[in-house]
Design an enzyme around this catalytic site. Structure first.
Site, PDB file in Angstrom:
ATOM      1  CG  LEU A  96      -1.471  -1.301   1.751  1.00  0.00           C
ATOM      2  CD1 LEU A  96      -2.192  -1.694   2.842  1.00  0.00           C
ATOM      3  CD2 LEU A  96      -3.027  -1.324   0.533  1.00  0.00           C
ATOM      4  CG  ASN A 101      -2.885   4.616   2.076  1.00  0.00           C
ATOM      5  OD1 ASN A 101      -2.174   4.600   1.147  1.00  0.00           O
ATOM      6  ND2 ASN A 101      -4.223   4.705   1.327  1.00  0.00           N
ATOM      7  CE  LYS A 202      12.248   1.258  -0.471  1.00  0.00           C
ATOM      8  NZ  LYS A 202      10.300   1.011  -0.822  1.00  0.00           N
TER       9      LYS A 202
END
Length: 329
Positions: A96, A101, A202
């Site tokens: 998402l 979200n 990330k």
């Protein structure tokens, strides 16, 4: 005695053969267990396709029904909400756009946790705030489920080819169960530590990616203005110490490479809005940890400016075009 020994050995070999066949059969049956998939955007769609290619029935849902048609035509079952998916599958992957979200997909009125089965494995491959991953893990644990964060690197190209890199955070004893699915979609699946560490890895990667892309765009632009052919300059950079992913795999200059967004008017790929969002996450975590990130901060400002100047839906490599237009103002 020798005959007795040979007989026993043959019996043992036959038993081992049956055990091995049982294990193969067990794995084959496991591969037929449905996998839920929430979020069929630029990244989620090819990821779900790769699960289908590896023999996993997919039960999917997306807030935009039109996003479901392609994978439905390939055999996936489409349901109306994450809760309905959780009622049908005990292994679910979410992909998402942002933290809100993800929160809604897991804890909303029609969220996964409304109907999640005890023992379910929930893998979130979105790029979100590490603190939100930790909150979702706590909420999932209360319902008897396991949550892991597994954001990806590699972009749409790697998603299509099944060569993503997954950075996984969560209970180490659950890593192999997650890896079984993630290896269908990625070439590298790396365990980073407890929940939230996948997101941390990330965010760090994407901050460097943004800085590298801006540097590549500036360098290419300067070389072109100095009279160098862009393809020649890219070739030189890629055999020299300035080489990086943005120069050799995802060059931002139109005409230098085929099959990248710069060759298609910066359509597709990884959107400028998403890069600005990821850099915002990096800024937030840097502030919380009192970490100096001057180049990351400047990259964030540049991508926010691009969003305000009409580049929001273009690939983040359009920073090259943005810099060229800035010169002409």
């Amino acid at each position: 005695m020798a005959a007795l020994f040979r007989g026993s050995r043959n019996l043992l070999q036959r038993c081992n053969k049956h055990v091995n066949l049982a294990l193969v059969s067990s794995r084959a049956m496991a591969s037929k267990t449905p996998v839920g998939f929430i979020g069929l955007g630029n990244m989620g769609n090819p990821m779900a396709k790769n699960l289908l290619k590896h023999g996993y029935p997919v039960i999917a849902s997306d807030v935009f029904p039109e996003s479901c048609k392609e994978i439905q035509d390939l055999g996936a079952q489409i349901l109306d909400s994450p809760a309905e998916v959780a009622d049908k599958a005990d292994r679910i992957i979410t992909m998402l756009p942002s933290s809100p979200n993800v929160i809604d997909a897991y804890t909303g009125l029609n969220g996964i946790l409304k109907k999640v089965k005890k023992g379910s494995l929930l893998i979130d491959s979105s790029t979100i705030d590490p603190s939100v991953s930790k909150e979702m893990a706590i909420a999932a644990e209360k319902m008897g489920a396991v949550f892991m964060d597994a954001p990806v690197s590699g972009g749409v190209g790697a998603a299509n080819s099944g060569k993503l890199t997954f950075m996984v955070g969560g209970a180490e004893e659950e890593f192999n169960a997650a890896k079984e699915l993630l290896t269908c979609m990625g070439a590298n699946v790396v365990y980073c530590g407890q929940v939230g560490t996948g997101q941390a890895a990330k965010i760090c990667n994407n901050m460097l990616l943004a800085i590298g892309m801006i540097g590549t765009a500036e360098t290419m632009n300067l070389g072109i203005r100095l009279g160098l052919d862009p393809k020649l300059l890219a070739t030189i950079l890629n055999m020299s110490s300035g080489r990086c992913w943005s120069s050799d795999t995802y060059n931002p200059v139109p005409g230098v490479m085929e099959g990248v967004p710069s060759a298609n008017n910066y359509q597709g790929g990884f959107g400028t809005t998403l890069m600005a969002k990821d850099l915002g996450l990096a800024q937030h975590t840097a502030t919380n940890t009192k970490t100096a990130v001057p180049l990351g901060s400047l990259a964030h400002q540049i991508y926010r400016m691009m969003c305000a100047r009409g580049y929001a839906k273009k690939d983040f490599s359009s920073v090259f075009q943005f810099l060229r237009e800035e010169e002409n103002q």
